[in-house]
Design an enzyme around this catalytic site. Structure first.
Site, PDB file in Angstrom:
ATOM      1  CG  ASP A  87      48.518   1.967  27.346  1.00 45.12           C
ATOM      2  OD1 ASP A  87      49.031   0.855  27.286  1.00 45.12           O
ATOM      3  OD2 ASP A  87      47.398   2.182  27.875  1.00 45.12           O
TER       4      ASP A  87
HETATM    5  C1  GLC Z   1      45.910  -0.014  29.900  1.00 41.23           C
HETATM    6  C2  GLC Z   1      46.529  -0.971  28.890  1.00 41.23           C
HETATM    7  C3  GLC Z   1      45.944  -0.864  27.509  1.00 41.23           C
HETATM    8  C4  GLC Z   1      44.469  -0.538  27.617  1.00 41.23           C
HETATM    9  C5  GLC Z   1      44.364   0.869  28.186  1.00 41.23           C
HETATM   10  C6  GLC Z   1      42.901   1.321  28.360  1.00 41.23           C
HETATM   11  O1  GLC Z   1      46.881   0.541  30.725  1.00 41.23           O
HETATM   12  O2  GLC Z   1      47.947  -0.962  28.779  1.00 41.23           O
HETATM   13  O3  GLC Z   1      46.186  -2.105  26.837  1.00 41.23           O
HETATM   14  O4  GLC Z   1      43.838  -0.616  26.350  1.00 41.23           O
HETATM   15  O5  GLC Z   1      45.045   1.001  29.423  1.00 41.23           O
HETATM   16  O6  GLC Z   1      42.301   0.612  29.385  1.00 41.23           O
END
Ligand code: GLC
Length: 741
Positions: free
Chosen positions: A271
């Site tokens: 993430d």
């Molecule tokens: C965020 C979220 C994730 C998302 C990623 C990209 O922090 O936790 O669900 O897809 O970053 O934006």
């Protein structure tokens, strides 16, 4: 025999995909390999990031959209780097791209996987032609805590419902099995967040999670396995520490389970910076150690963390990381790109003008149908539908449209909206104002946004209500109150909406309450005051027309709660598939010939305030009314001949009312003794069936040993082991309209 097997395996011919990847990998330098493991958001510091793309140090970009811009950056990778490996472009396409569908929690409430799959397919069609080939969705975190803002992004509290909806979304995005035939509407899914993210203490996002191995495997992992079995091409790590080890650096999750047990070859992406977060987590002393812990747990692509590009090459040169570890990660990256056909065709068609597939009639119709089926009728004293016949008796009545959510183009789209445009939203006010209807309308929002507390605004609505015969009160939450890092410590309607509801009810005019929110809310008081309640979550672009059709009877509600609705936040976490405990707070009445005998006994320590019982939810999981009524026959459970442990479970449902309608028949299971304590009931199947008024339909399910099985655990001193099995024990199975029947 074993030797023969080994010999055979070594001669199994490699697939074209493997040969292609082997060949490309053999040409790559260590820096080029590490570059493929790097994912960046070049929407800021774009100069520096574009330089990295030209140097072959970026494998994927996200938060860039539009065929022209995507092709511009893609040309840098394909035409200006040594090997010309294309970028894979990703985006948070969560519940629609331009056309926005109900939030996933609302899609869970449809209990209609075909509809969810169609929504995902049309979404992919819109997104791919705007340059997106990888969606960071579906989110399949099973959630029991509505305080957690991200309940909006999942499909609710049940592992089976979440599994079915997550798999449907994967199929929709990826269209067909990944046969390497470039299909222009194919977009890779990314099932997230792996794993246990939703169990964060206190419902506080990113917080610590402690989950016993058997519960992790019974409740939280099945939806990931279902999505991967449906072909999901990637998985995203979660931010949380699971039992002391953050997911990005968790070999048990990422290697033992994902690779060895499930044999998945999906790409595992972190993430946003979840790899570099290992330092504040207190796991790693610095980012170099974080890079080491992540690669040793086979986190394969670093989203916006820069730990791999900054430290991996040194770690290899210092002998702390084998290049073979890098190779297996790069294989996953190249495999995703190969399966998307990016090597054959890295570019996106650049249509003249706007993407003709966005806001297509088909997309808008699907969005409206999804909004119709995501709405849950929680109460109805008969006022709904406001049909011709009902209104005829009122002689040309006037209906007041009010409430802070009645005309909010942006808010009704819900959380995680990047590309959906509010100006395309059709609100309830728009729909009621523009459509033919057998009544006059008045419009006075009263409160102007969900957190508004101005009593003068309420007074304006009450004044308007005195001129109306019926009040439609559109309440709920602004979109910003749910989603990532958007948790709440109470679950009441925000602002002064409770006061507004009381003031409207005091006028003596019937109030139809419509709630547009990102989570279940504790609306017990408002339910008591309302003549009817429709719970619509955030319904997306076409929420308005859907609600118009539902309220006027052109559509019949068929939604069912995807999560338990607590009476008060003090009950949370509160979910249907709970254990009975040694002193059950509630014993279902004994049924003798389907007749409940004896009042349910409550014996709890709660000092309930206005709550008659603190042990019962406001609305149970799987609950939802209709404009018609359904009668369920007794359930039959028959062993299937020559299939040990398999049973056919059937019941007949009769539509005893006057409206043709859909009903969600739910199969529940309970064993009353066994190796471990088990839930008082578990959903093991569901079917959404259309039953014309006056007709009956038989529904049947096959209950298998797998359905009855669960994860067992045994300890031997310091050692423990888990295994999956079904106990040989008596069980009950029944088909019902919700989990409380
Ligand atoms: C965020 C979220 C994730 C998302 C990623 C990209 O922090 O936790 O669900 O897809 O970053 O934006």
């Amino acid at each position: 025999m074993f030797i023969l097997l080994v010999v055979l395996c070594s001669f199994t011919p490699k697939t074209d995909e493997e040969l292609f990847i082997d060949s490309l990998l053999s040409q790559m330098t260590l820096e080029e390999k590490i570059g493929q493991m790097n994912q960046l958001d070049p929407s800021y510091e774009s100069e520096a990031k574009e330089a990295l793309i030209r140097e072959g140090k970026v494998g994927s970009i996200f938060n860039i959209v539009g065929a022209k811009e995507v092709n511009r950056l893609q040309r840098m990778a394909v035409e200006q780097t040594r090997l010309g490996i294309p970028l894979v472009v990703a985006r948070d396409v969560i519940h629609g791209f331009k056309t926005i569908y109900p939030i996933p929690l609302g899609q869970g409430a449809t209990w209609n996987p075909d509809l969810v799959e169609k929504a995902a397919s049309l979404t992919a069609q819109e997104a791919v032609y705007s340059g997106v080939r990888w969606a960071f969705s579906p989110m399949v975190d099973v959630a029991h805590d509505p305080r957690w803002g991200r309940v909006a992004e999942g499909y609710g509290e049940d592992p089976l419902l979440t599994s079915v909806m997550g798999a449907a979304t994967v199929r929709g995005y990826q269209q067909s099995p990944m046969t390497n035939i470039l299909s222009p509407v194919k977009m890779a899914a990314c099932v997230k967040h792996f794993a246990g993210y939703s169990v964060s203490e206190g419902g506080r996002d990113y917080n610590t999670t402690w989950i016993p191995e058997t519960q992790l495997r019974d409740i939280y992992l099945p939806p990931f396995k279902a999505a991967l079995d449906a072909g999901a091409l990637s998985v995203m790590c979660s931010f949380n520490a699971l039992n002391g080890l953050p997911s990005s650096a968790n070999p048990h999750l990422n290697i033992d389970i994902l690779r060895n047990e499930w044999q998945s070859d999906a790409l595992l992406v972190s993430d946003w910076g979840s790899g570099s977060d290992l330092v504040p987590h207190g796991l790693c002393a610095d980012k170099k150690e974080a890079a080491l812990r992540c690669i040793n747990a086979r986190m394969e692509m670093d989203m916006q963390g820069n730990i791999y590009t900054d430290y991996l090459a040194d770690l290899v040169r210092e002998g702390k990381v084998q290049e073979s570890q890098i190779d297996e990660c790069v294989r996953s990256v190249l495999r995703l790109k190969y399966r998307l056909g990016l090597f054959e065709n890295p570019y996106v068609p650049e249509p003249d003008g706007e993407n003709p597939l966005c806001y297509s009639i088909e997309s808008l119709q699907a969005a409206e149908q999804a909004a119709v089926e995501s709405a849950i009728l929680l109460k109805n004293d008969g006022i709904l539908p406001l049909s011709e016949e009902y209104l005829h008796a009122k002689k040309n009545p006037t209906v007041l449209i009010c409430g802070p959510m009645a005309d909010q183009k942006k808010e009704q789209l819900g959380t995680w909206i990047f590309d959906g445009e509010a100006e395309h939203s059709v609100t309830p006010y728009d729909a009621f104002y523009n459509r033919e209807k057998p009544f006059h309308i008045l419009y006075e929002p009263g409160l102007t946004y969900s957190r508004d507390k101005d009593p003068k605004h309420i007074a304006k609505a009450v004044k308007a209500a005195k001129k109306a015969d019926i009040i439609l009160f559109f309440a709920g939450e602004e979109a910003i109150l749910s989603g990532e890092a958007r948790c709440r410590t109470d679950l009441n309607l925000p602002g002064a909406q409770t006061e507004m509801m009381a003031a409207l009810a005091k006028t003596g005019k019937p109030v139809v309450l419509v709630v547009m929110a990102g989570r279940p809310l504790t609306i017990g008081r408002e339910v008591e005051q309302a003549a009817a309640v429709l719970y619509a979550f955030h319904g997306g672009t076409m929420a308005g027309p859907a609600l118009f059709d539902l309220i006027t009877g052109k559509a019949v509600p068929s939604g069912k709660t995807p999560m338990t609705f607590p009476k008060t936040v003090g009950q949370v976490p509160f979910y249907y598939n709970r254990h009975n405990t040694g002193r059950p707070t509630y014993e279902p009445p004994v049924l003798i010939d389907d007749i409940p005998v004896g009042a349910p006994q409550f014996s709890v320590g709660y000092s309930s305030c206005w709550l008659e019982t603190a042990t019962e939810p406001l609305f149970p999981f799987g609950f939802g009314l209709s404009y018609t009524t359904f009668e369920y026959s007794r359930t039959t459970v028959e062993p299937i001949a020559d299939r040990e442990g398999f049973y056919t479970v059937s019941a007949t449902i009769t539509n005893t009312g006057k409206y043709d309608a859909k009903e969600v028949a739910q199969l529940y299971f309970r064993q009353k003794s066994g190796a471990l304590v088990r839930p008082i009931c578990e959903l093991k199947g569901f079917q959404k069936v259309f039953i014309p008024a006056g007709e009956s339909r038989k529904v049947s399910f096959v209950l298998t040993p797998e359905d009855r099985g669960y994860w067992h655990e045994a300890h031997n001193g310091m050692e423990s082991r888990v295994w999956f099995a079904a106990d040989e024990t008596e069980f009950e199975a029944w088909i019902a309209p919700n989990s409380a029947k």
